[in-house]
Design a protein around this motif. Structure first.
Motif, short mmCIF file in Angstrom:
data_model
loop_
_atom_site.label_atom_id
_atom_site.label_comp_id
_atom_site.label_asym_id
_atom_site.label_seq_id
_atom_site.Cartn_x
_atom_site.Cartn_y
_atom_site.Cartn_z
N MET A 117 60.07 15.24 -5.73
CA MET A 117 60.87 14.28 -5.77
C MET A 117 60.62 13.31 -4.44
O MET A 117 60.68 11.97 -4.53
CB MET A 117 62.34 14.46 -5.59
N LYS A 118 60.04 13.93 -3.49
CA LYS A 118 59.72 13.18 -2.17
C LYS A 118 58.38 12.51 -2.42
O LYS A 118 58.21 11.71 -1.67
CB LYS A 118 59.52 14.19 -1.08
N ARG A 119 57.44 12.93 -3.33
CA ARG A 119 56.22 12.26 -3.51
C ARG A 119 56.12 11.62 -4.84
O ARG A 119 55.24 10.72 -4.87
CB ARG A 119 54.98 13.45 -3.59
N VAL A 120 57.11 11.41 -5.58
CA VAL A 120 57.06 10.64 -6.81
C VAL A 120 57.81 9.39 -6.67
O VAL A 120 58.94 9.60 -6.12
CB VAL A 120 57.59 11.36 -8.13
N LYS A 121 56.91 8.11 -6.51
CA LYS A 121 57.74 6.94 -6.24
C LYS A 121 58.96 6.54 -7.26
O LYS A 121 59.62 5.97 -6.63
CB LYS A 121 56.58 5.96 -6.24
N ASP A 122 58.81 6.82 -8.50
CA ASP A 122 59.59 6.24 -9.42
C ASP A 122 60.94 7.19 -9.18
O ASP A 122 60.89 8.27 -9.80
CB ASP A 122 59.26 6.38 -10.56
N TYR A 154 53.41 8.32 -3.76
CA TYR A 154 53.18 7.77 -2.37
C TYR A 154 51.55 7.85 -2.19
O TYR A 154 51.15 9.19 -1.86
CB TYR A 154 54.07 8.17 -1.57
N GLU A 155 51.04 6.91 -1.69
CA GLU A 155 49.56 7.00 -1.19
C GLU A 155 49.59 7.88 0.16
O GLU A 155 48.69 8.58 0.40
CB GLU A 155 49.02 5.63 -1.14
N ASN A 156 50.39 7.44 1.12
CA ASN A 156 50.48 8.17 2.33
C ASN A 156 51.47 9.25 2.51
O ASN A 156 51.76 9.44 3.55
CB ASN A 156 50.78 7.10 3.33
N PHE A 157 51.54 9.94 1.43
CA PHE A 157 52.71 10.99 1.49
C PHE A 157 51.98 12.14 2.53
O PHE A 157 50.74 12.62 2.41
CB PHE A 157 52.58 11.49 0.05
N ASP A 158 52.87 12.76 3.24
CA ASP A 158 52.73 13.62 4.33
C ASP A 158 53.30 14.96 3.83
O ASP A 158 54.27 15.40 4.00
CB ASP A 158 53.17 13.51 5.67
N ALA A 159 52.40 15.64 3.12
CA ALA A 159 52.58 16.77 2.46
C ALA A 159 53.33 18.29 3.28
O ALA A 159 54.22 18.65 2.97
CB ALA A 159 51.51 17.68 1.45
N GLU A 160 52.55 18.16 4.58
CA GLU A 160 53.02 19.17 5.40
C GLU A 160 54.29 18.87 5.93
O GLU A 160 55.14 19.87 6.15
CB GLU A 160 51.93 19.25 6.60
N VAL A 161 54.59 17.78 6.43
CA VAL A 161 56.06 17.14 6.73
C VAL A 161 57.08 17.45 5.76
O VAL A 161 58.32 18.25 6.08
CB VAL A 161 56.07 15.92 7.55
N SER A 162 56.85 17.07 4.58
CA SER A 162 57.58 17.03 3.55
C SER A 162 57.97 18.51 3.01
O SER A 162 59.03 18.93 2.65
CB SER A 162 57.15 16.50 2.31
N TRP A 163 56.79 19.49 3.02
CA TRP A 163 57.03 20.91 2.77
C TRP A 163 58.16 21.43 3.84
O TRP A 163 59.12 22.20 3.40
CB TRP A 163 55.69 21.49 2.77
N SER A 164 58.07 21.16 5.14
CA SER A 164 58.71 21.73 6.18
C SER A 164 60.28 21.32 5.89
O SER A 164 61.11 21.86 5.75
CB SER A 164 58.18 21.36 7.59
N GLU A 165 60.22 19.95 5.51
CA GLU A 165 61.83 19.38 5.37
C GLU A 165 62.20 20.19 4.24
O GLU A 165 63.55 20.38 4.27
CB GLU A 165 61.59 17.93 5.45
N VAL A 166 61.78 20.20 3.15
CA VAL A 166 62.31 20.74 1.95
C VAL A 166 62.70 22.08 2.35
O VAL A 166 63.83 22.64 1.98
CB VAL A 166 61.30 20.72 0.81
N LEU A 167 61.75 23.00 2.83
CA LEU A 167 62.09 24.37 3.21
C LEU A 167 63.63 24.37 4.16
O LEU A 167 64.41 25.53 3.85
CB LEU A 167 60.91 25.06 3.91
#
Length: 190
Positions: A86-91, A168-181
């Motif tokens: 959900m964090k990386r899908v724009k729609d 999202y083109e500039n999606f920060d996977a590492e930050v988002s992964w930590s946030e979700v956890l």
């Protein structure tokens, strides 16, 4: 505790949902599509390419076979992966894929079995519990998702117009992964 309650309420609200026969249902190819057909398996058997669309049917199998420990582990995994997607899908309309997957898989489970699972998961995923810490450790070992979430992308309204980039083109996977956890499952991110 408040966040666990919110996750639990979201989960509890999916049981017993009925659909209205007057609604029209439009689908795109790949909408909510599972790539792997999993059985009721231990969390250690999942890989970072398994999507929530793959895992929710396995959770149902676990609940129906009274394997509530595996069901709880898989539920935590699917929830974390779904939130990451959900964090990386724009729609934003595509984000409803997770709720629909839950409804599709859990709405016709025997009421006694679903109630038993609801009660079990409240204790199992309690913040600070050893079970939650073990589940978090296993999910961290599996790592963040390594797939393009087409099951979700194809669920949204944007799937009907091919004029945009779904992620999202500039999606920060590492930050988002930590946030979700941290924010969804309340895992310590160290």
């Amino acid at each position: 505790m408040k966040k666990l309650l919110m996750v639990t309420l979201c989960f509890l609200s999916i049981f017993g949902c009925k659909t209205n026969s007057l609604l029209s249902n439009y689908n795109t190819q790949g909408n909510l599509k599972a790539n792997y057909h999993l059985e009721c398996i231990d969390l250690s058997n999942l890989k970072n390419y398994h999507t929530p669309a793959d895992v929710y049917p396995a959770i149902k199998k676990c609940i129906e076979s009274d394997n509530l420990q595996f069901a709880s582990q898989l539920f935590a995994f699917a929830g974390v992966y779904g939130k990451f997607d959900m964090k990386r899908v724009k729609d934003r309309s595509a984000h409803q894929a997770i709720a629909v997957l839950r409804i599709n898989n859990f709405s016709n489970i025997d009421s006694e079995k679903s109630k038993a699972f609801q009660n079990y998961i409240q204790d199992y995923l309690k913040q600070g519990s050893q079970e939650l810490e073990n589940t978090c450790s296993q999910i961290k070992m599996i790592g963040k998702p390594n797939y393009i979430p087409m099951y979700m992308v194809n669920h949204g309204i944007s799937a009907f117009n091919n004029n945009n980039t779904p992620l999202y083109e500039n999606f920060d996977a590492e930050v988002s992964w930590s946030e979700v956890l941290d924010n969804y499952l309340h895992c310590s991110v160290n």
